[in-house]
Write an enzyme that holds these catalytic residues in place. Structure first.
Site, PDB file in Angstrom:
ATOM      1  N   ASP A 449       0.838  -1.074   0.177  1.00 37.64           N
ATOM      2  CA  ASP A 449      -0.001   0.084   0.088  1.00 37.64           C
ATOM      3  C   ASP A 449       0.740   1.209  -0.028  1.00 37.64           C
ATOM      4  O   ASP A 449       2.008   1.261   0.270  1.00 37.64           O
ATOM      5  CB  ASP A 449      -0.933  -0.030   1.305  1.00 37.64           C
ATOM      6  N   ASP A 519     -10.762   1.796  -3.300  1.00 48.51           N
ATOM      7  CA  ASP A 519     -11.551   1.566  -1.876  1.00 48.51           C
ATOM      8  C   ASP A 519     -13.129   1.432  -2.010  1.00 48.51           C
ATOM      9  O   ASP A 519     -13.539   0.989  -0.904  1.00 48.51           O
ATOM     10  CB  ASP A 519     -10.885   2.534  -0.906  1.00 48.51           C
TER      11      ASP A 519
HETATM   12  C1  GLA Z   1      -5.663   1.724   2.338  1.00 50.21           C
HETATM   13  C2  GLA Z   1      -6.173   0.724   1.339  1.00 50.21           C
HETATM   14  C3  GLA Z   1      -7.068  -0.029   2.007  1.00 50.21           C
HETATM   15  C4  GLA Z   1      -6.510  -0.710   3.415  1.00 50.21           C
HETATM   16  C5  GLA Z   1      -6.231   0.334   4.260  1.00 50.21           C
HETATM   17  C6  GLA Z   1      -5.437  -0.020   5.307  1.00 50.21           C
HETATM   18  O1  GLA Z   1      -6.893   2.855   2.399  1.00 50.21           O
HETATM   19  O2  GLA Z   1      -6.531   1.026   0.113  1.00 50.21           O
HETATM   20  O3  GLA Z   1      -7.839  -1.196   1.176  1.00 50.21           O
HETATM   21  O4  GLA Z   1      -5.678  -1.684   3.119  1.00 50.21           O
HETATM   22  O5  GLA Z   1      -5.383   1.230   3.490  1.00 50.21           O
HETATM   23  O6  GLA Z   1      -5.231   0.948   6.244  1.00 50.21           O
END
Ligand code: GLA
Length: 718
Positions: A449, A519
């Site tokens: 990420d 997301d």
């Molecule tokens: C980001 C990612 C999510 C998740 C969060 C965890 O927002 O896009 O899918 O992994 O971080 O903190």
């Protein structure tokens, strides 16, 4: 092949795929001229190309001697002079790479323009390498990867705009006079707000399966700038490259500055043809392991968020194994031995287990996964740290920070990006992955990420006169680190995530297997997001998860059938707490996962045919994947609007073999009675001229009726 039949004169260079050509006039001692980009020319047409008239425009316009038009390159020489006058020095061929070297007429300054083709792909990659032998550094103030003139006409631009949770929204507009620019300045993530890919439809409003179409994708993970200048000339001038804003680069004598690849494709099968060209090329040459089927996974994020506990992890693994899944991914919240990762405020950088939550550590989890017959994956955000972390306390100099002003932080109020241009930071990021994979070789998947942008322009590593290298060096550092990781761990699956869909770009895909599209897991909105993304990326790259209802991002209530039918059009996964599902829902998921395994090769390796666009607001959206041999196809249909007695279109299919007969089988069926055409066989010709009449509602008991309906049909040739 170059310098082939086009002309006996050596100055003409043609760069060919099987179906397209770029043709240049590379006469030594003169500027490199762009003559043609279009369908592959026959030798006869090529021989008279110049007589037909054409652009004869400088193929890599440089600033200085002419100043009125947009340019691809601009510099300040060692002596302060700002002009360039580039002429062809030589043309070299090395396998499928053609390099035209341009030299300045006065300064020892050179630009190599490279073109690469692949025997099996309809994409031409172009990039440049800039170098010089001046007495001291030359400042590069503009450094595009490539330039393409497109004849003025009824040319339409397709591009993607968006936002967090609403990425990759398709926008189509005619090109009008003036400068259209599409840009990114985030520093780290580059596909939330706009994408570095476009299509140009040369025959008016974009059509899916007809019309001359040029696709262009800048393959870069950092800040970019795409420009289309429609000026007083007879051309639209397209430039693409690294965004030079606040990024002037001081190039030392003897150093080479390589620009990212600009991938170009040409199709006469409309935007659909251009997409398929990108997908085939990307799968063959620009993404990790695109010949491997992707595992069906459960990700813990929307199920438990930061509340990672051994018991829940074990239960989630048991559940996904029971549903037929193949992989469990533990998301954020598992680490932080001193500062705990109970929310987004702390411990990025401290990638050791929080034993309060996981007393048996990662080994306990990989053991549990093995016992369940599934694989284990883990979330990291290695490019960032939090001020509440051991890493930051030990090495405050490793972050991107500017000491004279009050520092601005990111997510959680403490997050800050590491200075990845610094080799010591590259070592740290490498060792985060290396340590995990060495200690726990059973880790099969990493969700990588990146939830921050660059703030506080400042690097303790760069000298004060080179602070403008920050953005470029960051992405060179990222590439170097990923190269090291891939050299040691070629097999591990790595997902690119960046606060959702912030890293859907071809720049990172050589190291990554897929990206998290958004997301936002709301199935209805995902249809739009995935549709836009599909313009440039194949389904195998698009992580697409079934999540809980009401949806956590939109609060919309959508039945499981529809959520499943949308997720199955990409790389299927789940992202919810399975223990909250009813046993009927679990049965439905179990069946869907089993059926996805059957259609997975077609979805993940097949050719995409977009049939009805959700952006056309016809009330339905539909697409189809056909296997390369056209023996199997999977047809997706989703009702996107529900109005009583609305007239929905009957969807005509595409991509099938007209002369074959296909037997129809509904996947994920919930209706009491099979559809009238279930098990029946139809010719490809009929399906592609007339199509099947799909009931717009489901035949389910009154209590189960909802406003949603969707269908997935498997077509198998007999
Ligand atoms: C980001 C990612 C999510 C998740 C969060 C965890 O927002 O896009 O899918 O992994 O971080 O903190």
């Amino acid at each position: 092949m170059i310098m082939s039949a086009i002309s006996a004169s050596a100055e003409i260079v043609d760069i060919n795929t099987q179906a397209s050509s770029i043709i240049l006039d590379a006469t030594p001692g003169r500027p490199l001229q762009f003559l043609y980009y279009g369908p592959k020319l026959s030798p006869a047409d090529a021989a008279v190309l110049k007589a037909a008239g054409g652009p004869r425009l400088n193929a890599y316009p440089a600033y200085g001697m002419t100043t009125v038009s947009e340019t691809a390159i601009a510099v300040r020489h060692a002596d302060g002079n700002m002009t360039l006058d580039l002429n062809v020095e030589s043309v070299k061929r090395d396998g499928h790479v053609t390099t035209v070297t341009l030299k300045d007429t006065h300064y020892p300054f050179a630009v190599d323009i490279n073109y690469r083709t692949w025997p099996d792909s309809e994409v031409i990659e172009t990039w440049t390498e800039i170098s010089h032998d001046e007495p001291s550094a030359v400042t590069l103030t503009q450094f595009a990867s490539g330039y393409l003139p497109v004849r003025f006409g009824d040319v339409w631009l397709s591009s993607l705009w968006g936002n967090w949770g609403n990425e990759a929204q398709l926008e189509q507009e005619p090109l009008t006079h003036g400068l259209k620019s599409i840009k990114n300045k985030d520093g780290i993530r580059n596909s939330h707000y706009a994408h570095s890919e476009i299509m140009l439809s040369l025959d008016g409003k974009p059509r899916e399966e007809s019309g001359r179409t040029i696709g262009a994708a800048l393959c870069y993970s950092g800040n970019y700038l795409l420009r289309i200048d429609t000026d007083h000339s007879s051309y639209h001038h397209f430039f693409a490259g690294i965004n030079d804003e606040n990024s002037e680069y001081h190039l030392a004598p003897g150093e080479r500055f390589e620009t990212p690849v600009l991938a170009l494709t040409y199709s006469e099968e409309g935007t659909g043809g251009a997409s398929r060209n990108f997908h085939r090329w990307g799968r063959a040459h620009r993404m990790a392991h695109a010949d491997r089927e992707r595992k069906i996974l459960l990700n813990s994020w929307e199920g438990v968020y930061f509340d990672i506990k051994e018991k829940e992890m074990a239960q989630m693994m048991a559940d996904i194994a029971d549903l037929g899944g193949e992989l469990f991914v533990m998301d954020d919240g598992w680490f932080g031995p001193v500062y705990h990762r109970d929310d987004a405020k702390a411990s990025l950088g401290d990638w050791t287990v929080d034993t309060r939550k996981l007393p048996h550590g990662i080994k306990g989890l990989t053991d549990a996964a093995r016992k369940r017959g599934i694989r284990f994956g883990i979330w990291i955000e290695p490019e960032m740290t939090d001020t509440m972390s051991l890493l930051y306390r030990e090495h405050p100099e490793y972050v991107i920070e500017e000491k004279s002003h009050k520092t601005r932080y990111g997510r959680g109020g403490n997050q800050i990006a590491l200075d990845l241009g610094n080799p010591a930071v590259q070592d740290i990021v490498f060792s985060i992955v290396d340590t995990l994979l060495t200690k726990y070789p059973e880790i099969d998947y990493i969700k990588w990420d990146a939830n921050a942008c660059i703030k506080n322009h400042g690097s303790a590593y760069l000298t004060s006169d080179n602070q403008s290298h920050l953005y470029i060096d960051y992405h060179r550092g990222l590439a170097r680190t990923l190269d090291r990781i891939r050299a040691k761990y070629p097999d591990v699956t790595i997902q690119a995530c960046a606060g959702g869909g912030g890293r859907a770009n071809w720049g990172v895909m050589p190291w990554f297997d897929e990206f998290w599209v958004s997301d936002n897991t709301d199935a209805l909105q995902r249809i739009f997001i995935q549709w836009g993304t599909s313009y440039f990326y194949p389904a195998i790259a698009m992580a697409s998860h079934i999540s809980a209802t009401p949806n956590h991002q939109t609060l919309r209530t959508i039945p499981l059938k529809f959520r499943t039918d949308v997720a199955m059009s990409g790389r299927l996964g789940m992202e919810m707490q399975p223990k909250d599902m009813t046993s009927a829902e679990k049965d439905q998921c179990r069946k869907a996962i089993a059926e996805y395994k059957e259609i997975r090769p077609v979805v993940q390796f097949g050719d995409l045919y977009r049939l009805v666009s959700p952006y056309d607001r016809k009330g339905v959206a539909s697409l189809l994947y056909a296997s390369p041999g056209k023996d199997k196809a999977v047809f997706f249909w989703w009702r996107t609007e529900n109005f009583r007695n609305k007239q929905y279109p009957r969807v005509v299919m595409n991509g099938l073999d007209p002369d074959r007969t296909y037997r129809v089988r509904e996947i994920n069926r919930i209706d009491r009675k099979p559809l009238a055409f279930e098990g029946k066989s139809f010719s490809g010709r009929f399906l592609m001229s007339t199509g099947l009449e799909l009931p717009v509602t489901h035949d389910v008991p009154a209590d189960d009726r909802t406003e949603y309906s969707s269908r997935v049909l498997l077509l198998e040739s007999e």
